[in-house]
Design a protein around this motif. Structure first.
Motif, PDB file in Angstrom:
ATOM      1  N   TRP A  50       0.793  -1.173   0.084  1.00  0.00           N
ATOM      2  CA  TRP A  50      -0.091  -0.038   0.053  1.00  0.00           C
ATOM      3  C   TRP A  50       0.684   0.948  -0.046  1.00  0.00           C
ATOM      4  O   TRP A  50       1.776   1.417   0.885  1.00  0.00           O
ATOM      5  CB  TRP A  50      -0.825  -0.135   1.215  1.00  0.00           C
ATOM      6  CG  TRP A  50      -1.919  -1.195   1.195  1.00  0.00           C
ATOM      7  CD1 TRP A  50      -1.471  -2.295   1.958  1.00  0.00           C
ATOM      8  CD2 TRP A  50      -3.154  -1.124   0.820  1.00  0.00           C
ATOM      9  NE1 TRP A  50      -2.619  -3.160   1.935  1.00  0.00           N
ATOM     10  CE2 TRP A  50      -3.685  -2.481   1.105  1.00  0.00           C
ATOM     11  CE3 TRP A  50      -3.964  -0.191  -0.024  1.00  0.00           C
ATOM     12  CZ2 TRP A  50      -5.168  -2.924   1.026  1.00  0.00           C
ATOM     13  CZ3 TRP A  50      -5.304  -0.688  -0.294  1.00  0.00           C
ATOM     14  CH2 TRP A  50      -5.690  -2.109  -0.043  1.00  0.00           C
ATOM     15  N   TYR A  54      -5.936   6.894  -9.617  1.00  0.00           N
ATOM     16  CA  TYR A  54      -5.807   5.371  -9.586  1.00  0.00           C
ATOM     17  C   TYR A  54      -6.879   4.686  -8.873  1.00  0.00           C
ATOM     18  O   TYR A  54      -7.090   4.934  -7.494  1.00  0.00           O
ATOM     19  CB  TYR A  54      -4.452   5.285  -8.686  1.00  0.00           C
ATOM     20  CG  TYR A  54      -3.839   3.680  -8.827  1.00  0.00           C
ATOM     21  CD1 TYR A  54      -2.888   3.427  -9.874  1.00  0.00           C
ATOM     22  CD2 TYR A  54      -4.113   2.691  -8.127  1.00  0.00           C
ATOM     23  CE1 TYR A  54      -2.827   2.090 -10.051  1.00  0.00           C
ATOM     24  CE2 TYR A  54      -3.763   1.429  -7.929  1.00  0.00           C
ATOM     25  CZ  TYR A  54      -2.969   1.000  -9.192  1.00  0.00           C
ATOM     26  OH  TYR A  54      -2.386  -0.168  -9.511  1.00  0.00           O
ATOM     27  N   PRO A  55      -7.415   3.866  -9.555  1.00  0.00           N
ATOM     28  CA  PRO A  55      -8.666   3.110  -8.836  1.00  0.00           C
ATOM     29  C   PRO A  55      -8.127   2.285  -7.490  1.00  0.00           C
ATOM     30  O   PRO A  55      -7.177   1.430  -7.373  1.00  0.00           O
ATOM     31  CB  PRO A  55      -8.944   1.950  -9.905  1.00  0.00           C
ATOM     32  CG  PRO A  55      -8.549   2.465 -11.064  1.00  0.00           C
ATOM     33  CD  PRO A  55      -7.132   3.210 -10.658  1.00  0.00           C
ATOM     34  N   TRP A  56      -8.844   2.505  -6.333  1.00  0.00           N
ATOM     35  CA  TRP A  56      -8.610   2.043  -5.166  1.00  0.00           C
ATOM     36  C   TRP A  56      -8.442   0.720  -4.911  1.00  0.00           C
ATOM     37  O   TRP A  56      -7.684  -0.155  -4.223  1.00  0.00           O
ATOM     38  CB  TRP A  56      -9.479   2.601  -4.040  1.00  0.00           C
ATOM     39  CG  TRP A  56     -10.776   2.565  -4.268  1.00  0.00           C
ATOM     40  CD1 TRP A  56     -11.597   2.975  -4.663  1.00  0.00           C
ATOM     41  CD2 TRP A  56     -11.445   1.210  -3.541  1.00  0.00           C
ATOM     42  NE1 TRP A  56     -12.969   2.531  -4.690  1.00  0.00           N
ATOM     43  CE2 TRP A  56     -12.823   1.277  -3.963  1.00  0.00           C
ATOM     44  CE3 TRP A  56     -11.006  -0.085  -2.852  1.00  0.00           C
ATOM     45  CZ2 TRP A  56     -13.704   0.311  -3.848  1.00  0.00           C
ATOM     46  CZ3 TRP A  56     -11.950  -0.890  -2.648  1.00  0.00           C
ATOM     47  CH2 TRP A  56     -13.354  -0.594  -2.997  1.00  0.00           C
ATOM     48  N   TRP A  57      -9.345  -0.102  -5.882  1.00  0.00           N
ATOM     49  CA  TRP A  57      -9.470  -1.477  -5.725  1.00  0.00           C
ATOM     50  C   TRP A  57      -8.426  -2.225  -6.303  1.00  0.00           C
ATOM     51  O   TRP A  57      -8.424  -3.580  -6.119  1.00  0.00           O
ATOM     52  CB  TRP A  57     -10.606  -1.729  -6.408  1.00  0.00           C
ATOM     53  CG  TRP A  57     -11.131  -1.485  -7.634  1.00  0.00           C
ATOM     54  CD1 TRP A  57     -11.904  -0.471  -8.084  1.00  0.00           C
ATOM     55  CD2 TRP A  57     -10.515  -1.929  -9.033  1.00  0.00           C
ATOM     56  NE1 TRP A  57     -11.738  -0.067  -9.353  1.00  0.00           N
ATOM     57  CE2 TRP A  57     -11.055  -1.159 -10.015  1.00  0.00           C
ATOM     58  CE3 TRP A  57      -9.836  -3.157  -9.175  1.00  0.00           C
ATOM     59  CZ2 TRP A  57     -10.766  -1.297 -11.381  1.00  0.00           C
ATOM     60  CZ3 TRP A  57      -9.666  -3.293 -10.374  1.00  0.00           C
ATOM     61  CH2 TRP A  57     -10.164  -2.812 -11.637  1.00  0.00           C
ATOM     62  N   ARG A  58      -7.730  -1.686  -6.990  1.00  0.00           N
ATOM     63  CA  ARG A  58      -6.466  -2.340  -7.784  1.00  0.00           C
ATOM     64  C   ARG A  58      -5.329  -2.480  -6.864  1.00  0.00           C
ATOM     65  O   ARG A  58      -4.439  -3.556  -6.918  1.00  0.00           O
ATOM     66  CB  ARG A  58      -5.691  -1.472  -8.838  1.00  0.00           C
ATOM     67  CG  ARG A  58      -6.754  -1.440  -9.898  1.00  0.00           C
ATOM     68  CD  ARG A  58      -5.856  -0.950 -11.252  1.00  0.00           C
ATOM     69  NE  ARG A  58      -6.685  -0.719 -12.343  1.00  0.00           N
ATOM     70  CZ  ARG A  58      -6.302  -0.079 -13.715  1.00  0.00           C
ATOM     71  NH1 ARG A  58      -4.976   0.356 -13.449  1.00  0.00           N
ATOM     72  NH2 ARG A  58      -6.772   0.032 -14.598  1.00  0.00           N
ATOM     73  N   TYR A  59      -5.436  -1.868  -5.618  1.00  0.00           N
ATOM     74  CA  TYR A  59      -4.347  -2.159  -4.591  1.00  0.00           C
ATOM     75  C   TYR A  59      -4.771  -3.319  -3.945  1.00  0.00           C
ATOM     76  O   TYR A  59      -3.808  -4.068  -3.335  1.00  0.00           O
ATOM     77  CB  TYR A  59      -4.358  -0.881  -3.412  1.00  0.00           C
ATOM     78  CG  TYR A  59      -3.866   0.347  -3.901  1.00  0.00           C
ATOM     79  CD1 TYR A  59      -2.682   0.606  -4.172  1.00  0.00           C
ATOM     80  CD2 TYR A  59      -4.942   1.450  -3.957  1.00  0.00           C
ATOM     81  CE1 TYR A  59      -2.258   1.773  -4.812  1.00  0.00           C
ATOM     82  CE2 TYR A  59      -4.401   2.603  -4.232  1.00  0.00           C
ATOM     83  CZ  TYR A  59      -3.048   2.807  -4.821  1.00  0.00           C
ATOM     84  OH  TYR A  59      -2.674   4.143  -5.224  1.00  0.00           O
ATOM     85  N   LYS A 102      -5.448  -6.124  -5.265  1.00  0.00           N
ATOM     86  CA  LYS A 102      -4.928  -7.246  -6.046  1.00  0.00           C
ATOM     87  C   LYS A 102      -3.262  -7.382  -6.027  1.00  0.00           C
ATOM     88  O   LYS A 102      -2.944  -8.460  -6.598  1.00  0.00           O
ATOM     89  CB  LYS A 102      -5.314  -6.725  -7.598  1.00  0.00           C
ATOM     90  CG  LYS A 102      -6.755  -7.019  -7.752  1.00  0.00           C
ATOM     91  CD  LYS A 102      -7.114  -7.091  -9.330  1.00  0.00           C
ATOM     92  CE  LYS A 102      -8.572  -7.202  -9.589  1.00  0.00           C
ATOM     93  NZ  LYS A 102      -9.027  -7.170 -10.913  1.00  0.00           N
ATOM     94  N   ARG A 103      -2.817  -6.363  -5.473  1.00  0.00           N
ATOM     95  CA  ARG A 103      -1.279  -6.278  -5.432  1.00  0.00           C
ATOM     96  C   ARG A 103      -0.714  -7.479  -4.520  1.00  0.00           C
ATOM     97  O   ARG A 103      -1.522  -7.527  -3.478  1.00  0.00           O
ATOM     98  CB  ARG A 103      -0.756  -5.017  -4.913  1.00  0.00           C
ATOM     99  CG  ARG A 103      -0.887  -3.835  -5.982  1.00  0.00           C
ATOM    100  CD  ARG A 103      -0.364  -2.709  -5.312  1.00  0.00           C
ATOM    101  NE  ARG A 103      -0.246  -1.673  -6.409  1.00  0.00           N
ATOM    102  CZ  ARG A 103       0.225  -0.400  -6.220  1.00  0.00           C
ATOM    103  NH1 ARG A 103       0.791  -0.105  -4.850  1.00  0.00           N
ATOM    104  NH2 ARG A 103       0.416   0.443  -6.871  1.00  0.00           N
ATOM    105  N   ASP A 107       3.696  -2.844 -18.200  1.00  0.00           N
ATOM    106  CA  ASP A 107       2.967  -3.223 -17.060  1.00  0.00           C
ATOM    107  C   ASP A 107       3.193  -2.106 -15.730  1.00  0.00           C
ATOM    108  O   ASP A 107       4.433  -1.461 -15.644  1.00  0.00           O
ATOM    109  CB  ASP A 107       3.122  -4.556 -16.442  1.00  0.00           C
ATOM    110  CG  ASP A 107       2.620  -5.627 -17.332  1.00  0.00           C
ATOM    111  OD1 ASP A 107       1.744  -5.199 -18.407  1.00  0.00           O
ATOM    112  OD2 ASP A 107       3.248  -6.698 -17.285  1.00  0.00           O
ATOM    113  N   GLU A 108       2.320  -1.666 -15.128  1.00  0.00           N
ATOM    114  CA  GLU A 108       2.407  -0.783 -14.055  1.00  0.00           C
ATOM    115  C   GLU A 108       2.850  -1.461 -12.856  1.00  0.00           C
ATOM    116  O   GLU A 108       2.927  -2.686 -12.726  1.00  0.00           O
ATOM    117  CB  GLU A 108       1.187  -0.175 -13.547  1.00  0.00           C
ATOM    118  CG  GLU A 108       0.037  -1.093 -13.334  1.00  0.00           C
ATOM    119  CD  GLU A 108      -1.271  -0.182 -12.971  1.00  0.00           C
ATOM    120  OE1 GLU A 108      -2.163  -0.984 -12.463  1.00  0.00           O
ATOM    121  OE2 GLU A 108      -1.373   0.822 -13.274  1.00  0.00           O
ATOM    122  N   ASN A 137       3.197  -3.093  -9.225  1.00  0.00           N
ATOM    123  CA  ASN A 137       2.226  -3.783  -8.442  1.00  0.00           C
ATOM    124  C   ASN A 137       2.870  -3.675  -6.980  1.00  0.00           C
ATOM    125  O   ASN A 137       2.665  -4.662  -6.261  1.00  0.00           O
ATOM    126  CB  ASN A 137       1.637  -5.183  -8.741  1.00  0.00           C
ATOM    127  CG  ASN A 137       2.844  -5.998  -8.861  1.00  0.00           C
ATOM    128  OD1 ASN A 137       4.100  -5.612  -8.727  1.00  0.00           O
ATOM    129  ND2 ASN A 137       2.589  -7.205  -9.018  1.00  0.00           N
TER     130      ASN A 137
END
Length: 414
Positions: free
Chosen positions: A70, A78-83, A85-86, A267-268, A270
């Motif tokens: 985080w 940045y979409p918060w929900w992507r965090y 998935k990291r 790729d960004e 993660n």
């Protein structure tokens, strides 16, 4: 020599102006006093707050980059929900960073678990923060050992039940005893105390090493096993002093992490690379706003005080017109008269500013448990400099009028 005489004479006239009408002069200088007091008090409190905040943040280390899931500061778009998935950092990545990084002087992985309870016979203490740390933790974070020692590599890798405890834990569990070499219990398991950290007290965030207990990460993982909903570790990397801004270290960490996680060029990331100075910059920006408010509040008072000093100087010119004529008839130059009144205005302003600084200093003498307020030399110089500028601006017009008086007309005035 003439300049020294000019200064002494101006000082004498300023003192006489105070004596001639004490109440009028004090009321006129009150604005400068309140203005300087407002500005310097705000700056003093802001500087003290900023110093305490930065000191409170020292536990997260200096010149350190944290590799975490985080970010400390969320990006707006940045979409918060992507965090979610990291993946969290892990031991494999820690060991790879420790082995492959060249622009570092310490790498550590650590876990935090709050709300723990420690016991020693009938004594217990709750709300303890347990940290499972690797051997390099004392290189990336401040671990001031007062009594005893730090962990050995064998204790860390062997997962031995040893602990380094804070001062509050030591005093509560082992009152009147030396805890080093004694045992305490965590989750029913015995841990041998090998060291005690220096007492630091609570910082501005309520955190304190005094209620921290460090144990080897291998022992920590036995007590708090990892899992899908388990505790997530952080990896801390301390950079070299020669790496200004830690740019080389940041590029190196990013490259190693992207390689370990098989990320393609497009790729960004993660993972998050968190830096304490980002929080410090946010704090500095906040205090800059507070400082600007102090300038605005104090500026109005100083403006009023400036008009008051200008009023004193106009009255002083009128009362001493005859003396000015005599001085000019005896050969006094215009610049001598000009500087005489300018210095007098500056002295008067410095008196008001000095009283304001003195009031701020008296506030710093009041004992403060939560915040130590210190009047710095920079703020003293700032207050005196502002006073000089106000005196200069307030006295320039009366001084010019006095220096341009016709000596014949001036002598005949009463």
């Amino acid at each position: 020599m003439i300049y020294l005489r000019l200064v002494l004479e101006s000082f004498r006239f300023a003192v006489e102006a105070l004596r001639a009408n004490v109440l009028r002069t004090l009321l006129s200088l009150l604005g400068v006093t309140i203005g300087i007091f407002s500005i310097i008090s705000v700056f003093t409190i802001v500087d003290s707050l900023e110093r305490n905040v930065r000191t409170s943040m020292s536990f997260i280390g200096e010149d350190v980059i944290y590799v975490e899931k985080w970010p400390w500061i969320f990006e707006g778009n940045y979409p918060w929900w992507r965090y979610f998935k990291r993946p969290a950092p892990n031991l494999r990545e820690f060991r790879a960073l420790e082995k492959r990084l060249t622009h570092q002087q310490g790498v550590s992985i650590f876990w935090n678990k709050g709300g723990a309870t420690l016991k020693n016979r009938s004594n217990s203490i709750s709300d303890i923060n347990i940290q499972g740390v690797s051997f390099g933790f004392n290189k990336v974070s401040d671990v001031p050992v007062e009594t005893g020692r730090y962990f050995t590599p064998q204790e860390i890798e062997g997962g031995r039940n040893v602990a380094l405890i804070g001062a509050d834990i030591a005093s509560d569990l082992f009152p009147g005893q030396n805890p080093v070499g004694r045992d305490l219990k965590l989750k029913g398991l015995r841990f041998r105390v090998v060291g005690i950290m220096e007492r630091q007290g609570e910082n501005m965030f309520g955190a304190s090493n005094d209620k921290n207990a460090l144990i080897p990460y291998t022992a920590f993982m036995r007590i708090y096993p990892a899992g899908p909903n388990g505790l997530e570790p952080s990896i801390a990397v301390k950079g070299l002093e020669t790496d200004i801004g830690l740019l080389d270290l940041e590029y190196e960490i990013r490259g190693v992490m992207r390689s370990l996680r098989s990320l393609k060029p497009r790729d960004e990331d993660n993972f998050a690379l968190n830096r304490p100075e980002l929080l410090a910059d946010m704090v500095t920006g906040l205090f800059d706003v507070v400082g600007l408010a102090g300038w605005v509040i104090g500026g109005f008072s100083i403006l009023v005080g400036g008009f008051g000093i200008a009023n004193i100087m106009f009255v002083s010119v009128k009362e001493r017109t005859n003396i000015i004529g005599i001085q000019k008839s005896l050969g006094a130059k215009n610049f001598f008269i000009l500087f005489q009144f300018l210095f007098e205005a500056i002295f008067l302003s410095l008196i008001g500013g000095g009283v304001g600084i003195l009031l701020v200093f008296l506030i710093t003498l009041v004992p403060q448990d939560a915040l130590e307020i210190v009047l710095s030399l920079n703020n003293i110089v700032l207050g005196l400099s502002v006073s000089v500028v106000i005196g200069l601006l307030s006295g320039i017009i009366p001084a010019v009028l006095a220096s341009n008086l016709d000596p014949v007309i001036a002598i005949r005035s009463k």
